[in-house]
Write an enzyme that holds these catalytic residues in place. Sequence first.
Site, PDB file in Angstrom:
ATOM      1  N   GLU A 134      18.476 -47.269  11.477  1.00 25.87           N
ATOM      2  CA  GLU A 134      18.519 -46.605  12.750  1.00 25.87           C
ATOM      3  C   GLU A 134      18.233 -47.950  13.699  1.00 25.87           C
ATOM      4  OE1 GLU A 134      16.084 -43.517  13.434  1.00 25.87           O
ATOM      5  OE2 GLU A 134      17.116 -42.429  11.588  1.00 25.87           O
ATOM      6  N   HIS A 137      15.878 -41.462  24.765  1.00 32.04           N
ATOM      7  CA  HIS A 137      17.139 -41.632  23.594  1.00 32.04           C
ATOM      8  C   HIS A 137      18.338 -41.831  24.284  1.00 32.04           C
ATOM      9  CE1 HIS A 137      19.350 -41.166  19.843  1.00 32.04           C
ATOM     10  NE2 HIS A 137      18.040 -40.897  19.492  1.00 32.04           N
ATOM     11  N   ARG A 158      16.022 -48.705  21.138  1.00 34.83           N
ATOM     12  CA  ARG A 158      16.370 -47.551  22.008  1.00 34.83           C
ATOM     13  C   ARG A 158      16.026 -47.978  23.447  1.00 34.83           C
ATOM     14  NH1 ARG A 158      13.579 -42.590  19.240  1.00 34.83           N
ATOM     15  NH2 ARG A 158      15.381 -42.761  17.618  1.00 34.83           N
ATOM     16  N   HIS A 197      12.858 -38.343  25.408  1.00 33.47           N
ATOM     17  CA  HIS A 197      12.904 -37.936  24.146  1.00 33.47           C
ATOM     18  C   HIS A 197      11.475 -37.991  23.601  1.00 33.47           C
ATOM     19  CE1 HIS A 197      14.321 -37.757  19.892  1.00 33.47           C
ATOM     20  NE2 HIS A 197      13.690 -38.744  19.453  1.00 33.47           N
ATOM     21  N   ARG A 221       8.461 -47.131  21.150  1.00 34.91           N
ATOM     22  CA  ARG A 221       8.533 -46.509  19.555  1.00 34.91           C
ATOM     23  C   ARG A 221       9.855 -46.893  18.757  1.00 34.91           C
ATOM     24  NH1 ARG A 221      10.415 -41.929  16.781  1.00 34.91           N
ATOM     25  NH2 ARG A 221      11.087 -40.890  18.682  1.00 34.91           N
TER      26      ARG A 221
HETATM   27  P1  FAD Z   1       5.214 -30.970  17.411  1.00 34.99           P
HETATM   28  O1  FAD Z   1       6.258 -30.852  16.177  1.00 34.99           O
HETATM   29  O2  FAD Z   1       6.017 -31.030  18.832  1.00 34.99           O
HETATM   30  O3  FAD Z   1       4.323 -29.639  17.228  1.00 34.99           O
HETATM   31  C1  FAD Z   1       3.532 -29.363  18.821  1.00 34.99           C
HETATM   32  C2  FAD Z   1       2.981 -27.930  18.357  1.00 34.99           C
HETATM   33  O4  FAD Z   1       2.063 -27.637  19.373  1.00 34.99           O
HETATM   34  C3  FAD Z   1       4.042 -26.678  18.447  1.00 34.99           C
HETATM   35  O5  FAD Z   1       4.045 -25.860  17.294  1.00 34.99           O
HETATM   36  C4  FAD Z   1       3.934 -26.049  19.767  1.00 34.99           C
HETATM   37  O6  FAD Z   1       4.404 -24.799  20.037  1.00 34.99           O
HETATM   38  C5  FAD Z   1       2.249 -26.247  19.672  1.00 34.99           C
HETATM   39  N1  FAD Z   1       1.651 -26.313  21.162  1.00 34.99           N
HETATM   40  C6  FAD Z   1       1.681 -27.025  22.415  1.00 34.99           C
HETATM   41  N2  FAD Z   1       1.067 -27.038  23.306  1.00 34.99           N
HETATM   42  C7  FAD Z   1       0.358 -25.749  22.984  1.00 34.99           C
HETATM   43  C8  FAD Z   1      -0.560 -24.945  23.486  1.00 34.99           C
HETATM   44  N3  FAD Z   1      -1.007 -25.042  24.904  1.00 34.99           N
HETATM   45  N4  FAD Z   1      -1.228 -23.931  22.709  1.00 34.99           N
HETATM   46  C9  FAD Z   1      -0.783 -23.714  21.384  1.00 34.99           C
HETATM   47  N5  FAD Z   1       0.158 -24.406  20.925  1.00 34.99           N
HETATM   48  C10 FAD Z   1       0.666 -25.496  21.614  1.00 34.99           C
HETATM   49  N6  FAD Z   1      10.740 -38.568  15.065  1.00 34.99           N
HETATM   50  C11 FAD Z   1      11.126 -39.369  13.993  1.00 34.99           C
HETATM   51  O7  FAD Z   1      10.231 -39.937  13.381  1.00 34.99           O
HETATM   52  N7  FAD Z   1      12.269 -39.303  13.223  1.00 34.99           N
HETATM   53  C12 FAD Z   1      13.304 -38.376  13.747  1.00 34.99           C
HETATM   54  O8  FAD Z   1      14.445 -38.437  13.158  1.00 34.99           O
HETATM   55  C13 FAD Z   1      13.044 -37.651  14.901  1.00 34.99           C
HETATM   56  N8  FAD Z   1      14.125 -37.085  15.456  1.00 34.99           N
HETATM   57  C14 FAD Z   1      13.779 -36.402  16.473  1.00 34.99           C
HETATM   58  C15 FAD Z   1      14.890 -35.656  17.084  1.00 34.99           C
HETATM   59  C16 FAD Z   1      14.462 -34.573  18.380  1.00 34.99           C
HETATM   60  C17 FAD Z   1      15.648 -33.722  18.871  1.00 34.99           C
HETATM   61  C18 FAD Z   1      13.317 -34.555  18.847  1.00 34.99           C
HETATM   62  C19 FAD Z   1      12.891 -33.727  19.899  1.00 34.99           C
HETATM   63  C20 FAD Z   1      12.106 -35.359  18.573  1.00 34.99           C
HETATM   64  C21 FAD Z   1      12.627 -36.137  17.360  1.00 34.99           C
HETATM   65  N9  FAD Z   1      11.631 -37.106  16.670  1.00 34.99           N
HETATM   66  C22 FAD Z   1      11.843 -37.889  15.515  1.00 34.99           C
HETATM   67  C23 FAD Z   1      10.184 -37.296  17.246  1.00 34.99           C
HETATM   68  C24 FAD Z   1       9.182 -36.184  16.344  1.00 34.99           C
HETATM   69  O9  FAD Z   1       9.955 -35.118  15.844  1.00 34.99           O
HETATM   70  C25 FAD Z   1       7.951 -35.567  16.898  1.00 34.99           C
HETATM   71  O10 FAD Z   1       7.669 -36.640  17.659  1.00 34.99           O
HETATM   72  C26 FAD Z   1       7.103 -34.893  16.171  1.00 34.99           C
HETATM   73  O11 FAD Z   1       7.622 -34.101  15.117  1.00 34.99           O
HETATM   74  C27 FAD Z   1       5.882 -34.765  16.664  1.00 34.99           C
HETATM   75  O12 FAD Z   1       5.122 -33.727  15.809  1.00 34.99           O
HETATM   76  P2  FAD Z   1       3.731 -33.072  16.174  1.00 34.99           P
HETATM   77  O13 FAD Z   1       3.483 -32.374  15.207  1.00 34.99           O
HETATM   78  O14 FAD Z   1       2.950 -34.171  16.902  1.00 34.99           O
HETATM   79  O15 FAD Z   1       4.146 -32.047  17.503  1.00 34.99           O
HETATM   80  C1  SIN Z   2      17.519 -39.922  16.106  1.00 35.79           C
HETATM   81  O1  SIN Z   2      17.740 -38.970  14.998  1.00 35.79           O
HETATM   82  O2  SIN Z   2      18.045 -40.492  16.590  1.00 35.79           O
HETATM   83  C2  SIN Z   2      15.793 -39.694  16.460  1.00 35.79           C
HETATM   84  C3  SIN Z   2      15.012 -40.527  15.645  1.00 35.79           C
HETATM   85  C4  SIN Z   2      13.639 -40.643  16.123  1.00 35.79           C
HETATM   86  O3  SIN Z   2      13.445 -40.024  17.484  1.00 35.79           O
HETATM   87  O4  SIN Z   2      12.915 -41.298  15.886  1.00 35.79           O
END
Ligand code: FAD
Ligand code: SIN
Length: 512
Positions: free
Chosen positions: A116, A232, A279, A340, A375
């Site tokens: 990437e 993104h 990015r 993103h 990032r």
């Molecule tokens: P999340 O997975 O967002 O989980 C947050 C949780 O908190 C959820 O369950 C939500 O419901 C809960 N929550 C929020 N507020 C409250 C509240 N007030 N009360 C109770 N619950 C609450 N990163 C990579 O490293 N590689 C990738 O390929 C990649 N691709 C991505 C593609 C997309 C489309 C997106 C959107 C993001 C991508 N990212 C990627 C970024 C990465 O997915 C996220 O940064 C990471 O998954 C965040 O994980 P987390 O557990 O911190 O939060």
């Molecule tokens: C992507 O697949 O382009 C997202 C990867 C990332 O957010 O790190």
Amino acid sequence: MTNTNYLIIGSGVAGLTLALRLAEQFPNKNITIVTKANPDESNTKYAQGGIAIVIDKNEDSYQKHITDTLICGDGLCDEAVVKMVITEGPKRLKELIEWGAKFDKNPDGNLNLGKEGGHSENRVVHHKDQTGYEIERAILRQVYQKDNIIVLDHHFAVDLITKKNYCIGITALDEKTKKLQTYTSEITILATGGIGHLYGHTTNPVIATGDGIAMAYRAGASIKEMEFIQFHPTAFYDTSTDSKFLISEAVRGFGAYLRTKEGHRFMMDYDSRQELASRDIVSQSIDLELKKSGDNYVFLDCTHLDLVAFKKHFPMIYKHCLTSGIDIAKDWIPVVPAQHYLCGGIVVDTNGKTSVTNLFACGECSRTGLHGANRLASNSLLEALVYSGRIYEHLANPDLKISTTDYKISEIKNTNKPEIDSDYLTELKTKLQHLMRQNAGIVRYHTDLQNAKEQLLEWKKEIKMIKKTHQVSVSYYELSNMITIGSLIVSQSLEREENRGGFLKLKMTSFV
Ligand code: FAD
Ligand code: SIN
């Protein structure tokens, strides 16, 4: 009032993996996960590209990954944190695999590694273009098998309860009963994810409203680097929806080209890494091209790529394009940058501790120092996994003494007031999202930020007044949190003097 040993807010990769580790280590203790939607709904579920981890030590090395991360963060990463996260990656991947997550392999049985933007080597471990879905599936399955984990879904965490800078739990709204309840715990962990919906046009699902960061801010925790919003470069251009479908950066890693409508490969004009520049650079270049041409989108050209291999690697992206009328074998994909990721957030140390005693944070809501001003792709899942591991190891240390404070919690009075008009909340949210896109987007102007600051202050007062006379709902709390997050982004953008990474502020107004 409910008491638990460990209280985790959020059920994405950060929250669930921490819960699993704690449940295994402390079979006699209770872990409660409070999550506001369905248990699997999260940014994690939509992650496509994968997890950046050094696997192939012949071609790759920790040092190369460290260097790529530091370059991408544009001088603002914490080097010690970068080193720690990258070297702990393989251990955390092993755990994920043991919990049942499946990753793509080559015919020789080794993991297939994608590439990437900003990466000098192939090092992205993935499950087709649905890596997050696969991770969430596997770990949630494990969570359900643990007797000492309770998942309270459709429970919205409203506020942290603190006494003398000690966190002692939260108040949460049970969406079914519409009642506010208190949950106390010796240790509370915020794993609430990102802020995407503040911008409307985002790759994030609707749950991403910055609640955890707003709660921590109200509780007095230190919040930093909110100005570093990552856009993104390649969200699928679609005016029918706010949530934008992502065309993974791994598609550019697979060889796709960015073109203007005339067919010019414009990234050659901006960076020697071309389409695989980091990015921030690709998004800023697209933004400039769109301003020059007046177009609404640029194109991603996959027509020269091996179609069979493309479909194998990116089945979801292929299908999404096809159902939207784009046959990637002959059509270019219309793409545009969209919000993103948030690089900053709740400040934590290397054990995930915040500045509030007994309150921890991990995942996208936290600011660890890994990302600096931008990032590196696929470093977010890695960070979430490593920090949930760090918090676990800290809490599992037999020498740990948890300090507590005396407290008395008064009973919550659930009152019967008229409900807030939902049209009012929707309208205000739309205005807020528009303001953030216009005044705090890829390129920011000092005067626009000042205007946004004043507007946000007005809305803050307005929404506070409504609470006095109305029954508040999840939509109200989310909007109120989004206004808080908007104010933090805008004020920290105003404070930053120097353009770095994903932050670009110009002095004149946008109308000059
Ligand atoms: P999340 O997975 O967002 O989980 C947050 C949780 O908190 C959820 O369950 C939500 O419901 C809960 N929550 C929020 N507020 C409250 C509240 N007030 N009360 C109770 N619950 C609450 N990163 C990579 O490293 N590689 C990738 O390929 C990649 N691709 C991505 C593609 C997309 C489309 C997106 C959107 C993001 C991508 N990212 C990627 C970024 C990465 O997915 C996220 O940064 C990471 O998954 C965040 O994980 P987390 O557990 O911190 O939060
Ligand atoms: C992507 O697949 O382009 C997202 C990867 C990332 O957010 O790190």
